[in-house]
Design a protein around this motif. Structure first.
Motif, PDB file in Angstrom:
ATOM      1  N   VAL A  78     -10.981  -2.641 -43.060  1.00 24.76           N
ATOM      2  CA  VAL A  78     -10.669  -3.960 -43.605  1.00 24.76           C
ATOM      3  C   VAL A  78      -9.178  -4.252 -43.466  1.00 24.76           C
ATOM      4  O   VAL A  78      -8.773  -5.389 -43.185  1.00 24.76           O
ATOM      5  CB  VAL A  78     -11.118  -4.055 -45.075  1.00 24.76           C
ATOM      6  CG1 VAL A  78     -10.652  -5.367 -45.704  1.00 24.76           C
ATOM      7  CG2 VAL A  78     -12.636  -3.949 -45.166  1.00 24.76           C
ATOM      8  N   GLN A  79      -8.354  -3.239 -43.643  1.00 24.83           N
ATOM      9  CA  GLN A  79      -6.913  -3.411 -43.455  1.00 24.83           C
ATOM     10  C   GLN A  79      -6.611  -3.896 -42.041  1.00 24.83           C
ATOM     11  O   GLN A  79      -5.841  -4.849 -41.837  1.00 24.83           O
ATOM     12  CB  GLN A  79      -6.183  -2.097 -43.709  1.00 24.83           C
ATOM     13  CG  GLN A  79      -4.681  -2.139 -43.415  1.00 24.83           C
ATOM     14  CD  GLN A  79      -4.039  -0.758 -43.460  1.00 24.83           C
ATOM     15  OE1 GLN A  79      -4.617   0.202 -43.956  1.00 24.83           O
ATOM     16  NE2 GLN A  79      -2.847  -0.650 -42.909  1.00 24.83           N
ATOM     17  N   ARG A  80      -7.214  -3.233 -41.047  1.00 27.29           N
ATOM     18  CA  ARG A  80      -6.988  -3.638 -39.651  1.00 27.29           C
ATOM     19  C   ARG A  80      -7.582  -5.014 -39.376  1.00 27.29           C
ATOM     20  O   ARG A  80      -6.984  -5.821 -38.646  1.00 27.29           O
ATOM     21  CB  ARG A  80      -7.598  -2.600 -38.708  1.00 27.29           C
ATOM     22  CG  ARG A  80      -7.420  -2.924 -37.234  1.00 27.29           C
ATOM     23  CD  ARG A  80      -5.958  -3.167 -36.885  1.00 27.29           C
ATOM     24  NE  ARG A  80      -5.789  -3.549 -35.485  1.00 27.29           N
ATOM     25  CZ  ARG A  80      -4.725  -4.203 -35.032  1.00 27.29           C
ATOM     26  NH1 ARG A  80      -3.739  -4.536 -35.851  1.00 27.29           N
ATOM     27  NH2 ARG A  80      -4.645  -4.512 -33.763  1.00 27.29           N
ATOM     28  N   LEU A  81      -8.723  -5.291 -39.957  1.00 32.31           N
ATOM     29  CA  LEU A  81      -9.349  -6.596 -39.780  1.00 32.31           C
ATOM     30  C   LEU A  81      -8.427  -7.702 -40.302  1.00 32.31           C
ATOM     31  O   LEU A  81      -8.226  -8.730 -39.637  1.00 32.31           O
ATOM     32  CB  LEU A  81     -10.686  -6.638 -40.505  1.00 32.31           C
ATOM     33  CG  LEU A  81     -11.459  -7.953 -40.460  1.00 32.31           C
ATOM     34  CD1 LEU A  81     -11.781  -8.348 -39.026  1.00 32.31           C
ATOM     35  CD2 LEU A  81     -12.729  -7.825 -41.294  1.00 32.31           C
ATOM     36  N   ALA A  82      -7.856  -7.483 -41.484  1.00 32.84           N
ATOM     37  CA  ALA A  82      -6.947  -8.474 -42.059  1.00 32.84           C
ATOM     38  C   ALA A  82      -5.708  -8.667 -41.186  1.00 32.84           C
ATOM     39  O   ALA A  82      -5.216  -9.797 -41.022  1.00 32.84           O
ATOM     40  CB  ALA A  82      -6.541  -8.046 -43.468  1.00 32.84           C
ATOM     41  N   GLU A  83      -5.198  -7.578 -40.625  1.00 28.85           N
ATOM     42  CA  GLU A  83      -4.046  -7.680 -39.729  1.00 28.85           C
ATOM     43  C   GLU A  83      -4.371  -8.530 -38.513  1.00 28.85           C
ATOM     44  O   GLU A  83      -3.589  -9.405 -38.113  1.00 28.85           O
ATOM     45  CB  GLU A  83      -3.602  -6.287 -39.281  1.00 28.85           C
ATOM     46  CG  GLU A  83      -2.977  -5.444 -40.379  1.00 28.85           C
ATOM     47  CD  GLU A  83      -2.662  -4.040 -39.903  1.00 28.85           C
ATOM     48  OE1 GLU A  83      -3.010  -3.707 -38.740  1.00 28.85           O
ATOM     49  OE2 GLU A  83      -2.079  -3.265 -40.693  1.00 28.85           O
ATOM     50  N   ARG A  84      -5.532  -8.290 -37.922  1.00 31.44           N
ATOM     51  CA  ARG A  84      -5.912  -9.034 -36.726  1.00 31.44           C
ATOM     52  C   ARG A  84      -6.174 -10.504 -37.033  1.00 31.44           C
ATOM     53  O   ARG A  84      -5.827 -11.382 -36.237  1.00 31.44           O
ATOM     54  CB  ARG A  84      -7.145  -8.396 -36.081  1.00 31.44           C
ATOM     55  CG  ARG A  84      -6.860  -7.070 -35.395  1.00 31.44           C
ATOM     56  CD  ARG A  84      -8.003  -6.703 -34.462  1.00 31.44           C
ATOM     57  NE  ARG A  84      -8.226  -7.744 -33.481  1.00 31.44           N
ATOM     58  CZ  ARG A  84      -9.359  -7.882 -32.768  1.00 31.44           C
ATOM     59  NH1 ARG A  84     -10.363  -7.024 -32.967  1.00 31.44           N
ATOM     60  NH2 ARG A  84      -9.490  -8.845 -31.897  1.00 31.44           N
TER      61      ARG A  84
END
Length: 254
Positions: A78-84
């Motif tokens: 989810v952290q990476r998803l939010a970054e993208r």
């Protein structure tokens, strides 16, 4: 040596096929486990992060509906998803499979939806405990095996309605053998209660089964809500490695 960070690509299926709070469908599922050395905790988290980031980068695209599961690896996904979403201005809708998932979606500023508005999904990210050579999975630690049960010894989790846990326990042992235990809570008295208000049975099987048939048979037992088996769903599994790389296991051709 393989560390925890494990992500599997699953075949896309309707999200509504499984009840809210226990949905395990879609195209991606996170796997996790633990290295027990002195630095194992940090190394394990890095492995989870690498696998989660690799799968999100590879398979999440603009204008998708995503199922977000629960567990420690999901936090990194989810952290990476939010970054993208922020960096690439992606339009992504997220459907939680648990209360933890809902909180993660909101805390990371992602768009929250539900099964009524989005009954089908493009990608789902969730956790599993063990992966066999055919990419059948047990939900619930991140082990790579030739057959389910080789390394994961805590059994298959089975969600049941509370009034049925005794007859379901008897039916499981009679039909399939092994030992069935009602999962008890750690920080409170009594059994673990799911988001849907149900109990969890841990079935510790004592032999290799034909998992497709067994999974279908278990679901036919009155009182069973869902199992923790992913059967014939995963197409690819990502493994976070000790050397910092991410390896991939593909589903064998039919």
């Amino acid at each position: 040596m393989r560390l925890p960070g494990r992500l599997a690509l699953l075949r896309s299926t309707p999200l509504a096929a499984r009840p809210p709070g226990r949905v395990r469908t879609g195209r991606a599922a996170a796997r996790r486990g633990f290295s027990r050395g002195r630095l194992g905790g940090t190394m394990a988290e890095e492995a989870k992060k690498r696998a989660a980031f690799a799968a999100v980068d590879k398979h999440v695209q603009n204008n998708q509906v995503l199922g977000i599961g629960s567990g420690s690896t999901i936090v990194h996904a989810v952290q990476r998803l939010a970054e993208r979403v922020k960096e690439e201005n992606l339009t992504i809708v997220c459907i939680p499979t648990s209360f933890q998932a809902r909180q993660l979606i909101l805390q990371n500023g992602l768009t929250l939806s539900d099964l009524d508005r989005n009954p089908e999904l493009d990608v789902a990210i969730d956790g599993a405990d063990e992966v066999d050579s055919d990419l059948n999975l047990i939900k619930g630690g991140g082990k790579k095996s030739d057959s389910l049960g080789e390394q994961w010894k805590k059994g298959v989790p089975i969600e049941v309605i509370p009034m049925a846990y005794v007859p379901v326990t008897k039916a499981l042992t009679k039909k399939f053998g092994g030992v069935v235990e009602l999962r008890m809570a750690v920080n409170k008295a009594g059994p673990v209660v799911t988001d849907n208000g149900n109990f969890i049975l841990d079935w510790k099987f004592d032999k290799v089964h034909e998992w497709r048939e067994v999974n279908s048979a278990i679901k036919m037992i009155p009182g069973v809500v869902e199992t923790g088996l992913f059967i014939d769903m995963a197409q690819r599994v990502y493994f976070g490695m000790e050397d910092g790389s991410v390896s991939v296991r593909e589903k064998p051709p039919c």
